[in-house]
Design an enzyme around this catalytic site. Structure first.
Site, PDB file in Angstrom:
ATOM      1  N   GLY A  11       0.822  -1.217   0.000  1.00 17.64           N
ATOM      2  CA  GLY A  11       0.000   0.000   0.000  1.00 17.64           C
ATOM      3  C   GLY A  11       0.849   1.256   0.000  1.00 17.64           C
ATOM      4  O   GLY A  11       0.458   2.293   0.534  1.00 17.64           O
ATOM      5  N   ALA A  14       3.749   2.677  -4.997  1.00 16.52           N
ATOM      6  CA  ALA A  14       3.694   1.721  -6.114  1.00 16.52           C
ATOM      7  C   ALA A  14       2.368   0.966  -6.106  1.00 16.52           C
ATOM      8  O   ALA A  14       1.706   0.844  -7.147  1.00 16.52           O
ATOM      9  CB  ALA A  14       4.861   0.751  -6.027  1.00 16.52           C
ATOM     10  N   ILE A  45       7.669   2.965   2.878  1.00 16.33           N
ATOM     11  CA  ILE A  45       8.991   3.579   3.067  1.00 16.33           C
ATOM     12  C   ILE A  45       8.863   5.072   3.377  1.00 16.33           C
ATOM     13  O   ILE A  45       9.650   5.632   4.130  1.00 16.33           O
ATOM     14  CB  ILE A  45       9.927   3.304   1.862  1.00 16.33           C
ATOM     15  CG1 ILE A  45      11.367   3.705   2.193  1.00 16.33           C
ATOM     16  CG2 ILE A  45       9.450   3.959   0.597  1.00 16.33           C
ATOM     17  CD1 ILE A  45      12.408   3.028   1.331  1.00 16.33           C
ATOM     18  N   VAL A  47       9.470   7.794   1.906  1.00 14.83           N
ATOM     19  CA  VAL A  47      10.242   8.823   1.208  1.00 14.83           C
ATOM     20  C   VAL A  47       9.794   8.760  -0.257  1.00 14.83           C
ATOM     21  O   VAL A  47       8.978   7.928  -0.614  1.00 14.83           O
ATOM     22  CB  VAL A  47      11.769   8.618   1.333  1.00 14.83           C
ATOM     23  CG1 VAL A  47      12.264   9.060   2.677  1.00 14.83           C
ATOM     24  CG2 VAL A  47      12.153   7.186   1.049  1.00 14.83           C
ATOM     25  N   LYS A  78       7.365  21.869  -8.423  1.00 10.58           N
ATOM     26  CA  LYS A  78       8.774  21.601  -8.750  1.00 10.58           C
ATOM     27  C   LYS A  78       8.961  21.895 -10.238  1.00 10.58           C
ATOM     28  O   LYS A  78       8.317  21.271 -11.075  1.00 10.58           O
ATOM     29  CB  LYS A  78       9.092  20.127  -8.447  1.00 10.58           C
ATOM     30  CG  LYS A  78      10.456  19.655  -8.964  1.00 10.58           C
ATOM     31  CD  LYS A  78      10.692  18.173  -8.667  1.00 10.58           C
ATOM     32  CE  LYS A  78      11.963  17.673  -9.330  1.00 10.58           C
ATOM     33  NZ  LYS A  78      12.157  16.219  -9.170  1.00 10.58           N
ATOM     34  N   THR A 346      13.656   9.194 -10.414  1.00  8.06           N
ATOM     35  CA  THR A 346      13.299   8.227 -11.456  1.00  8.06           C
ATOM     36  C   THR A 346      12.331   7.152 -10.958  1.00  8.06           C
ATOM     37  O   THR A 346      11.676   6.497 -11.760  1.00  8.06           O
ATOM     38  CB  THR A 346      14.560   7.508 -11.989  1.00  8.06           C
ATOM     39  OG1 THR A 346      15.174   6.789 -10.920  1.00  8.06           O
ATOM     40  CG2 THR A 346      15.560   8.477 -12.576  1.00  8.06           C
TER      41      THR A 346
HETATM   42  C1  FAD Z   1      16.203   7.422   0.098  1.00  7.13           C
HETATM   43  C2  FAD Z   1      15.142   7.369  -0.951  1.00  7.13           C
HETATM   44  C3  FAD Z   1      14.686   8.541  -1.531  1.00  7.13           C
HETATM   45  C4  FAD Z   1      13.726   8.498  -2.557  1.00  7.13           C
HETATM   46  N1  FAD Z   1      13.327   9.647  -3.185  1.00  7.13           N
HETATM   47  C5  FAD Z   1      12.513   9.555  -4.263  1.00  7.13           C
HETATM   48  C6  FAD Z   1      12.105  10.704  -4.988  1.00  7.13           C
HETATM   49  O1  FAD Z   1      12.434  11.844  -4.641  1.00  7.13           O
HETATM   50  N2  FAD Z   1      11.322  10.542  -6.073  1.00  7.13           N
HETATM   51  C7  FAD Z   1      10.898   9.312  -6.480  1.00  7.13           C
HETATM   52  O2  FAD Z   1      10.251   9.205  -7.517  1.00  7.13           O
HETATM   53  N3  FAD Z   1      11.199   8.224  -5.746  1.00  7.13           N
HETATM   54  C8  FAD Z   1      11.986   8.307  -4.676  1.00  7.13           C
HETATM   55  N4  FAD Z   1      12.285   7.190  -3.969  1.00  7.13           N
HETATM   56  C9  FAD Z   1      11.600   5.932  -4.280  1.00  7.13           C
HETATM   57  C10 FAD Z   1      10.189   5.950  -3.659  1.00  7.13           C
HETATM   58  O3  FAD Z   1      10.307   6.062  -2.261  1.00  7.13           O
HETATM   59  C11 FAD Z   1       9.443   4.681  -4.027  1.00  7.13           C
HETATM   60  O4  FAD Z   1       9.360   4.573  -5.443  1.00  7.13           O
HETATM   61  C12 FAD Z   1       8.025   4.744  -3.545  1.00  7.13           C
HETATM   62  O5  FAD Z   1       7.923   5.125  -2.220  1.00  7.13           O
HETATM   63  C13 FAD Z   1       7.352   3.414  -3.747  1.00  7.13           C
HETATM   64  O6  FAD Z   1       7.646   2.493  -2.732  1.00  7.13           O
HETATM   65  P1  FAD Z   1       6.898   1.110  -2.786  1.00  7.13           P
HETATM   66  O7  FAD Z   1       5.446   1.354  -2.833  1.00  7.13           O
HETATM   67  O8  FAD Z   1       7.511   0.282  -3.852  1.00  7.13           O
HETATM   68  O9  FAD Z   1       7.300   0.400  -1.404  1.00  7.13           O
HETATM   69  P2  FAD Z   1       6.904   0.749   0.108  1.00  7.13           P
HETATM   70  O10 FAD Z   1       6.513   2.168   0.300  1.00  7.13           O
HETATM   71  O11 FAD Z   1       8.035   0.232   0.939  1.00  7.13           O
HETATM   72  O12 FAD Z   1       5.604  -0.144   0.394  1.00  7.13           O
HETATM   73  C14 FAD Z   1       5.682  -1.520   0.667  1.00  7.13           C
HETATM   74  C15 FAD Z   1       4.289  -2.020   1.039  1.00  7.13           C
HETATM   75  O13 FAD Z   1       4.306  -3.449   1.059  1.00  7.13           O
HETATM   76  C16 FAD Z   1       3.592  -3.910   2.171  1.00  7.13           C
HETATM   77  N5  FAD Z   1       4.074  -5.234   2.551  1.00  7.13           N
HETATM   78  C17 FAD Z   1       5.367  -5.667   2.575  1.00  7.13           C
HETATM   79  N6  FAD Z   1       5.412  -6.937   3.038  1.00  7.13           N
HETATM   80  C18 FAD Z   1       4.131  -7.301   3.289  1.00  7.13           C
HETATM   81  C19 FAD Z   1       3.525  -8.483   3.798  1.00  7.13           C
HETATM   82  N7  FAD Z   1       4.243  -9.533   4.174  1.00  7.13           N
HETATM   83  N8  FAD Z   1       2.178  -8.500   3.950  1.00  7.13           N
HETATM   84  C20 FAD Z   1       1.423  -7.441   3.585  1.00  7.13           C
HETATM   85  N9  FAD Z   1       1.947  -6.301   3.098  1.00  7.13           N
HETATM   86  C21 FAD Z   1       3.279  -6.233   2.969  1.00  7.13           C
HETATM   87  C22 FAD Z   1       3.843  -2.867   3.255  1.00  7.13           C
HETATM   88  O14 FAD Z   1       2.847  -2.910   4.253  1.00  7.13           O
HETATM   89  C23 FAD Z   1       3.792  -1.582   2.410  1.00  7.13           C
HETATM   90  O15 FAD Z   1       2.444  -1.169   2.310  1.00  7.13           O
HETATM   91  C24 FAD Z   1      13.201   7.238  -2.934  1.00  7.13           C
HETATM   92  C25 FAD Z   1      13.625   6.070  -2.305  1.00  7.13           C
HETATM   93  C26 FAD Z   1      14.601   6.120  -1.330  1.00  7.13           C
HETATM   94  C27 FAD Z   1      15.052   4.842  -0.695  1.00  7.13           C
END
Ligand code: FAD
Length: 507
Positions: A11, A14, A45, A47, A78, A346
């Site tokens: 959630g 992505a 995460i 961020v 931005k 990105t």
């Molecule tokens: C330092 C840093 C800076 C960044 N800055 C930028 C930026 O400026 N611009 C940009 O475009 N991107 C940036 N990014 C990338 C951006 O943070 C991610 O693309 C974005 O937050 C998407 O994360 P996600 O949804 O893939 O994962 P997450 O936000 O980590 O979500 C993971 C989800 O999976 C669920 N989950 C995991 N395991 C289980 C399980 N076993 N059972 C049920 N649910 C589970 C969790 O509950 C959570 O809801 C940055 C990343 C980092 C590390």
């Protein structure tokens, strides 16, 4: 067999981008049900606060009002990225900067690059964008009367990532009837043919689905852990692998810069992103070239105060992408698919792009999967490689040599063949549109021009005929004049956002 039950795990940004994209494409079929599962014990995460202009088209497509984004997510505008100290301070001064603005360097569509190459001492390449003065003067990209998602100059947003995920979630639930389950997945069930079957939740319940979208973040629960698709490690190309993140409150009268400030340091760079209530600041570094305590000391010096006891969050970054983004009945998006450090924002861009590919090519029948998966994997591999090229470019062509990090980054022999070839070609002539021969080059000629010439890439100037010279000179004069006029005419960024808030409060 028709694919009817689709599970999205995660959630974060992505997961909810996927839910909306799939909602737009699939909601018209009443037999398809989309379910998003997230764990209350595994936080997102949180961020990822910088975006690129493509996000506007996506939000519009989802039916999200711009005013809702601005008011619900502490969002600011931005207009691009201001790169400070990415060049040798002795040669270019301690205050050297250039912009990668969200605009074209071709005034009235005319390519003046050759004119600039013949006159590099006269003006900085960034000044070929009208955004230059607008950004330097902290102006809003929009007038008061600008329609939603339109500005006097182009723009994207900075926003609070947690609030952004909430906004996307509300939209997906309400507009596309996405089912939302808050449960931790304890076990992933696999069929005898290697496809995923379903989950066992922490409360002991089992639920089965036909298709799976892994948005579980860096843990890559389905594609990485369960299906064992390896991460192609790209840390030889991009040396930065850790970040320290900080949130800093601002007052109601502080200026809000309409750009991401990216300041290079001796082993990486610092992002500085203004939101309406706070700044999000992050120290990105290579742990091979700087210890954590040195990073804290260097970050403290940027902030002008000791961060030893500050609430710094350390985030290790796995640099690379999954060998396949789609295997059997599972595709991964977001951090579960890959990540190449935050430079140039990105990640949300690639996630948005990949989610769109998935939604547009979504297999109606299980039998369609092999064909579609192979095609999408090819697209995503190409896309990731070109994203890595573009991020690596910022380090590779710098003339900084003041630390082992910069020496290794600039002398790095691990460069893709395509980038190597392009850089060689660009020593004899500047980049042109046709150098970017695929629709999946998500960074194109305009992005490259601003970075290459913001960093004085040595391209041989071409001979110029007098008409070309005169026309270019006039167009450059016009763009600089327009930039100044816009800088004078547009409201300050802070004032624009304050007036919006006032108008919303008085409703
Ligand atoms: C330092 C840093 C800076 C960044 N800055 C930028 C930026 O400026 N611009 C940009 O475009 N991107 C940036 N990014 C990338 C951006 O943070 C991610 O693309 C974005 O937050 C998407 O994360 P996600 O949804 O893939 O994962 P997450 O936000 O980590 O979500 C993971 C989800 O999976 C669920 N989950 C995991 N395991 C289980 C399980 N076993 N059972 C049920 N649910 C589970 C969790 O509950 C959570 O809801 C940055 C990343 C980092 C590390």
């Amino acid at each position: 067999m028709k694919i009817k039950r689709v599970a999205i795990v995660g959630g974060g940004t992505a997961g909810w981008l996927a839910a909306n994209h799939l909602g737009v494409e699939l909601a018209r079929d009443p037999e398809i049900e989309i379910t998003l599962i997230e764990s209350k014990d595994i936080p997102i995460i949180g961020v990822g606060e910088g975006t690129v202009p493509q996000i506007k088209a996506t939000l519009k497509k989802f039916g999200i009002a711009e005013v809702d984004l601005l008011s619900c997510c502490d969002a600011t505008f931005k207009q691009g990225i201001k790169f400070a100290n990415w060049m040798d301070a002795d040669k270019h001064g301690h205050n050297h900067f250039y912009y990668h603005p969200f605009s074209s360097p071709f005034p009235s569509g005319y390519d003046v690059t050759n004119y600039w190459l013949n006159n590099t001492a006269d003006f900085e390449f960034s000044r070929l964008s009208e955004i230059y003065s607008v950004a330097e003067l902290n102006r809003s990209p929009k007038q008061k009367s600008s329609p939603p998602y339109v500005g006097a100059v182009d723009y994207a947003y900075h926003f609070n990532a947690v609030k952004f995920a909430d906004l996307l979630a509300k939209n997906a639930r309400e507009k596309f009837s996405v089912r939302h389950i808050v449960e931790t997945i304890e076990q992933v069930k696999i069929k005898s043919d290697g496809n995923i079957d379903g989950f066992v939740y922490a409360d002991g319940r089992t639920e089965l689905f036909d298709f799976f979208v892994d948005c579980s973040g860096f843990s890559s629960l389905l594609l990485g852990k369960t299906l064992a698709v390896p991460l192609l490690d790209k840390s030889a190309q991009i040396l930065t692998d850790a970040a320290l993140a900080l949130q800093e409150p601002i007052t109601e009268t502080d200026e809000i810069k309409p750009y991401t400030l990216a300041t290079a340091h001796s082993a990486g760079w610092i992002w500085d992103i203004p939101l309406t209530q706070r700044r999000g600041i992050g120290f990105v570094y290579s742990s091979q070239h700087m210890s954590e305590s040195e990073a804290v000391a260097s970050f403290s010096s940027y902030m002008g105060r000791d961060l030893q006891n500050a609430n710094l969050r350390k985030i290790p970054m796995a640099i690379g992408y999954r060998e396949s983004f789609w295997l059997k009945n599972c595709a991964a998006l977001g951090l579960a698919q890959g990540f190449v450090e935050p430079l140039e924002a990105t990640s949300i861009l690639v996630t948005d792009f990949a989610a769109l590919q998935l939604a547009r090519n979504f297999p109606k029948l299980a039998d369609d999967i092999p064909l579609v998966a192979e095609y999408c994997n090819k697209v995503m591999r190409y896309t990731w490689e070109r994203v890595i090229d573009f991020v690596q470019l910022h380090y590779l062509i710098s003339d900084r040599r003041d630390s082992s990090f910069w020496r290794e980054s600039t002398e790095n022999g691990v460069v893709s063949d395509i980038l190597k070839e392009r850089l060689a070609m660009w020593t004899i002539a500047p980049p042109k549109k046709s150098d970017f021969f695929s629709a999946f080059d998500i960074f194109g000629v305009e992005n490259y021009l601003f970075v290459l010439y913001g960093m004085n890439y040595p391209t041989r100037p071409g001979v110029m005929a007098l008409p070309e010279k005169n026309r270019s000179q006039e167009l450059v004069r016009q763009v600089q004049e327009k930039s100044m006029q816009m800088g004078d005419a547009l409201l300050s960024h802070r004032q624009w956002l304050t007036e919006l808030k006032r108008a919303l409060d008085s409703r």
